[in-house]
Write an enzyme that holds these catalytic residues in place. Structure first.
Site, PDB file in Angstrom:
ATOM      1  CB  SER A  48      -0.872  -0.019   1.265  1.00 54.26           C
ATOM      2  OG  SER A  48      -1.628   1.163   1.348  1.00 54.26           O
ATOM      3  N   GLY A  49       0.606   2.187  -0.876  1.00 56.91           N
ATOM      4  CA  GLY A  49       1.412   3.412  -0.953  1.00 56.91           C
ATOM      5  C   GLY A  49       2.636   3.307  -1.847  1.00 56.91           C
ATOM      6  CB  SER A  50       4.305   0.503  -3.586  1.00 55.15           C
ATOM      7  OG  SER A  50       3.195  -0.150  -4.171  1.00 55.15           O
ATOM      8  CB  SER A  53      -3.773   3.835  -7.640  1.00 51.50           C
ATOM      9  OG  SER A  53      -4.218   2.829  -6.784  1.00 51.50           O
ATOM     10  CB  SER A 120      -1.907  -9.442  -5.622  1.00 52.47           C
ATOM     11  OG  SER A 120      -1.181  -8.476  -6.330  1.00 52.47           O
TER      12      SER A 120
HETATM   13  N1  PPS Z   1      -5.610  -4.640   6.149  1.00 45.29           N
HETATM   14  C1  PPS Z   1      -5.310  -4.032   5.005  1.00 45.29           C
HETATM   15  N2  PPS Z   1      -4.185  -4.358   4.329  1.00 45.29           N
HETATM   16  C2  PPS Z   1      -3.886  -3.729   3.179  1.00 45.29           C
HETATM   17  N3  PPS Z   1      -4.672  -2.771   2.598  1.00 45.29           N
HETATM   18  C3  PPS Z   1      -5.808  -2.418   3.233  1.00 45.29           C
HETATM   19  C4  PPS Z   1      -6.169  -3.030   4.462  1.00 45.29           C
HETATM   20  N4  PPS Z   1      -7.346  -2.481   4.871  1.00 45.29           N
HETATM   21  C5  PPS Z   1      -7.706  -1.583   3.954  1.00 45.29           C
HETATM   22  N5  PPS Z   1      -6.785  -1.537   2.964  1.00 45.29           N
HETATM   23  C6  PPS Z   1      -6.969  -0.707   1.760  1.00 45.29           C
HETATM   24  O1  PPS Z   1      -7.310  -1.621   0.736  1.00 45.29           O
HETATM   25  C7  PPS Z   1      -6.465  -1.483  -0.397  1.00 45.29           C
HETATM   26  C8  PPS Z   1      -5.894  -2.827  -0.839  1.00 45.29           C
HETATM   27  O2  PPS Z   1      -6.859  -3.586  -1.489  1.00 45.29           O
HETATM   28  P1  PPS Z   1      -6.410  -4.764  -2.447  1.00 45.29           P
HETATM   29  O3  PPS Z   1      -7.661  -5.325  -3.022  1.00 45.29           O
HETATM   30  O4  PPS Z   1      -5.400  -4.242  -3.389  1.00 45.29           O
HETATM   31  O5  PPS Z   1      -5.727  -5.791  -1.427  1.00 45.29           O
HETATM   32  S1  PPS Z   1      -5.410  -7.330  -1.633  1.00 45.29           S
HETATM   33  O6  PPS Z   1      -4.816  -7.490  -2.984  1.00 45.29           O
HETATM   34  O7  PPS Z   1      -6.647  -8.086  -1.486  1.00 45.29           O
HETATM   35  O8  PPS Z   1      -4.443  -7.674  -0.570  1.00 45.29           O
HETATM   36  C9  PPS Z   1      -5.317  -0.592   0.037  1.00 45.29           C
HETATM   37  O9  PPS Z   1      -5.159   0.284  -1.067  1.00 45.29           O
HETATM   38  P2  PPS Z   1      -3.723   0.705  -1.657  1.00 45.29           P
HETATM   39  O10 PPS Z   1      -3.172   1.655  -0.633  1.00 45.29           O
HETATM   40  O11 PPS Z   1      -4.086   1.386  -2.948  1.00 45.29           O
HETATM   41  O12 PPS Z   1      -2.868  -0.498  -1.860  1.00 45.29           O
HETATM   42  C10 PPS Z   1      -5.799   0.102   1.296  1.00 45.29           C
HETATM   43  O13 PPS Z   1      -6.307   1.370   0.957  1.00 45.29           O
HETATM   44  N1  ADP Z   2       6.794   7.323  -8.696  1.00 41.10           N
HETATM   45  C1  ADP Z   2       6.414   8.017  -7.614  1.00 41.10           C
HETATM   46  N2  ADP Z   2       7.287   8.863  -7.008  1.00 41.10           N
HETATM   47  C2  ADP Z   2       6.919   9.576  -5.916  1.00 41.10           C
HETATM   48  N3  ADP Z   2       5.694   9.516  -5.338  1.00 41.10           N
HETATM   49  C3  ADP Z   2       4.798   8.676  -5.892  1.00 41.10           C
HETATM   50  C4  ADP Z   2       5.111   7.887  -7.052  1.00 41.10           C
HETATM   51  N4  ADP Z   2       4.021   7.157  -7.379  1.00 41.10           N
HETATM   52  C5  ADP Z   2       3.076   7.464  -6.470  1.00 41.10           C
HETATM   53  N5  ADP Z   2       3.519   8.378  -5.590  1.00 41.10           N
HETATM   54  C6  ADP Z   2       2.780   8.948  -4.427  1.00 41.10           C
HETATM   55  O1  ADP Z   2       2.696   7.898  -3.463  1.00 41.10           O
HETATM   56  C7  ADP Z   2       1.436   7.900  -2.843  1.00 41.10           C
HETATM   57  C8  ADP Z   2       0.798   6.513  -3.016  1.00 41.10           C
HETATM   58  O2  ADP Z   2       0.502   6.303  -4.382  1.00 41.10           O
HETATM   59  P1  ADP Z   2      -0.678   5.348  -4.817  1.00 41.10           P
HETATM   60  O3  ADP Z   2      -0.651   5.305  -6.308  1.00 41.10           O
HETATM   61  O4  ADP Z   2      -1.961   5.748  -4.169  1.00 41.10           O
HETATM   62  O5  ADP Z   2      -0.170   3.953  -4.211  1.00 41.10           O
HETATM   63  P2  ADP Z   2      -0.934   2.558  -4.029  1.00 41.10           P
HETATM   64  O6  ADP Z   2      -2.017   2.490  -5.072  1.00 41.10           O
HETATM   65  O7  ADP Z   2       0.121   1.524  -4.212  1.00 41.10           O
HETATM   66  O8  ADP Z   2      -1.467   2.598  -2.626  1.00 41.10           O
HETATM   67  C9  ADP Z   2       0.626   9.032  -3.473  1.00 41.10           C
HETATM   68  O9  ADP Z   2       0.697  10.136  -2.620  1.00 41.10           O
HETATM   69  C10 ADP Z   2       1.345   9.286  -4.786  1.00 41.10           C
HETATM   70  O10 ADP Z   2       1.228  10.623  -5.190  1.00 41.10           O
END
Ligand code: PPS
Ligand code: ADP
Length: 216
Positions: A48-50, A53, A120
Site C-alpha cells: 500500500s502506498g507503493s 494506482s 496481491s
Molecule cells: N488490512 C489491510 N491491508 C492492506 N490494505 C488495506 C487493508 N485495509 C484496507 N486496505 C486498503 O485496501 C487497499 C488494498 O486492497 P487490495 O484489493 O489491493 O488488497 S489485496 O490485494 O486483497 O491484498 C489498500 O489500497 P492501496 O493503498 O491502494 O494499496 C488500502 O487502501
Molecule cells: N513514482 C512516484 N514517485 C513519488 N511519489 C509517488 C510515485 N508514485 C506514487 N507516488 C505517491 O505515493 C502515494 C501513493 O501512491 P498510490 O498510487 O496511491 O499507491 P498505491 O495504489 O500503491 O497505494 C501518493 O501520494 C502518490 O502521489
C-alpha cells in the site's frame, strides 16, 4: 467446525456442473485486428502506498494517447462493488485476487490491455492468475518500494492507524507481503533516486512494444 485451508476452499468454489463451452464466430483474434493491439494483463503488485494506482493511471493515459484501449481494475475500486463482500483475511484476499484475475482474463480476451493494480500479497494467488492466461500475456510488474518510503507517504493515513492497532492485519505491518521471485518488470524506488510515474509507465510501454502487444 472444520476450517479448510485456502487452496481447498478454492477447489470447493467449482459448483457448476453439466455445462458446455459455446464458441462465438467472432474470436479474440478478430477483436485484436479491430483494435490493432493484443489483449493482455499487466498485473501491478506492491505494498500500500507503493504507487500502484498512480502507475496504473499514468500507464493507461500513456497507452490511450497512443490509441490503445486499456481498462484498469484497481483493488480499492473493485472492492467498492464486485468484491465489497470481501475482507482482508487471507482467504478473502485470495478470493479478491481470484475474481480480479478472472475478470482481467475476460478483458484480455476482449483484446483490451487490462491493468490490474492490487496489493496481491501472496505469490501463489498471483501465480494462479498467471496460469489463467496464455504464456506471455500475464505481465507482472513489481513496485519495489521499501516499507519506510510507503509509510512516510501514507496518503490515506492507514499506516498510522495500523501502527496504533486501529487496523489489524495491515500488509507490511502485521500481515505478510511476498515479493515476486521472477516477474517480468521490477520498478525500484530506493534511496534518494526518485523515479517518476511517467518514467515507470514508459518502461512498461517499452516492454509492451518490444513484445509486440501494441500491434495486432
Ligand atoms: N488490512 C489491510 N491491508 C492492506 N490494505 C488495506 C487493508 N485495509 C484496507 N486496505 C486498503 O485496501 C487497499 C488494498 O486492497 P487490495 O484489493 O489491493 O488488497 S489485496 O490485494 O486483497 O491484498 C489498500 O489500497 P492501496 O493503498 O491502494 O494499496 C488500502 O487502501
Ligand atoms: N513514482 C512516484 N514517485 C513519488 N511519489 C509517488 C510515485 N508514485 C506514487 N507516488 C505517491 O505515493 C502515494 C501513493 O501512491 P498510490 O498510487 O496511491 O499507491 P498505491 O495504489 O500503491 O497505494 C501518493 O501520494 C502518490 O502521489
Amino acid at each position: 467446525m472444520i476450517v479448510l485451508p485456502p487452496f481447498l476452499l478454492m477447489l470447493t468454489v467449482r459448483k457448476s456442473t453439466n455445462i458446455a463451452w459455446h464458441k462465438s464466430s467472432v474470436e479474440k483474434f478478430d477483436r485484436q485486428e479491430l483494435l490493432q493491439q493484443k489483449g493482455c494483463v499487466i498485473w501491478i503488485t506492491g505494498l500500500s502506498g507503493s504507487g500502484k494506482s498512480t502507475l496504473a493511471c499514468t500507464l493507461s493515459r500513456g497507452l490511450h494517447l497512443r490509441g490503445k484501449l486499456t481498462y484498469i481494475l484497481d483493488g480499492d475500486n473493485v472492492r467498492h462493488g464486485l468484491n465489497s463482500d470481501l475482507s482482508f483475511k487471507v482467504e478473502d484476499r485470495a478470493e479478491n485476487i481470484r475474481r480480479i484475475g478472472e475478470v482481467a482474463k475476460l478483458f484480455a480476451d476482449a483484446g483490451i490491455i487490462c491493468i490490474a493494480s492490487l496489493i496481491s500479497p501472496y505469490r501463489k494467488d498471483r501465480d494462479a492468475c498467471r496460469a489463467l492466461l496464455p504464456e506471455g500475456d500475464f505481465i507482472e510488474v513489481f513496485l519495489d518500494v521499501p516499507l519506510q518510503v510507503c509509510e512516510a507517504r501514507d496518503p490515506k493515513g492507514l499506516y498510522k492507524l495500523a501502527r496504533c492497532g486501529k487496523i489489524k492485519g495491515f500488509t507490511g505491518i502485521d500481515d505478510p507481503y511476498e515479493p515476486p521471485l521472477n516477474c517480468e518488470i521490477v520498478l525500484q524506488q530506493k534511496g534518494g533516486d526518485c523515479v517518476s510515474p511517467s518514467d515507470m509507465a514508459e518502461t512498461v510501454i517499452s516492454y509492451l512494444e518490444e513484445k509486440g502487444y501494441l500491434q495486432a
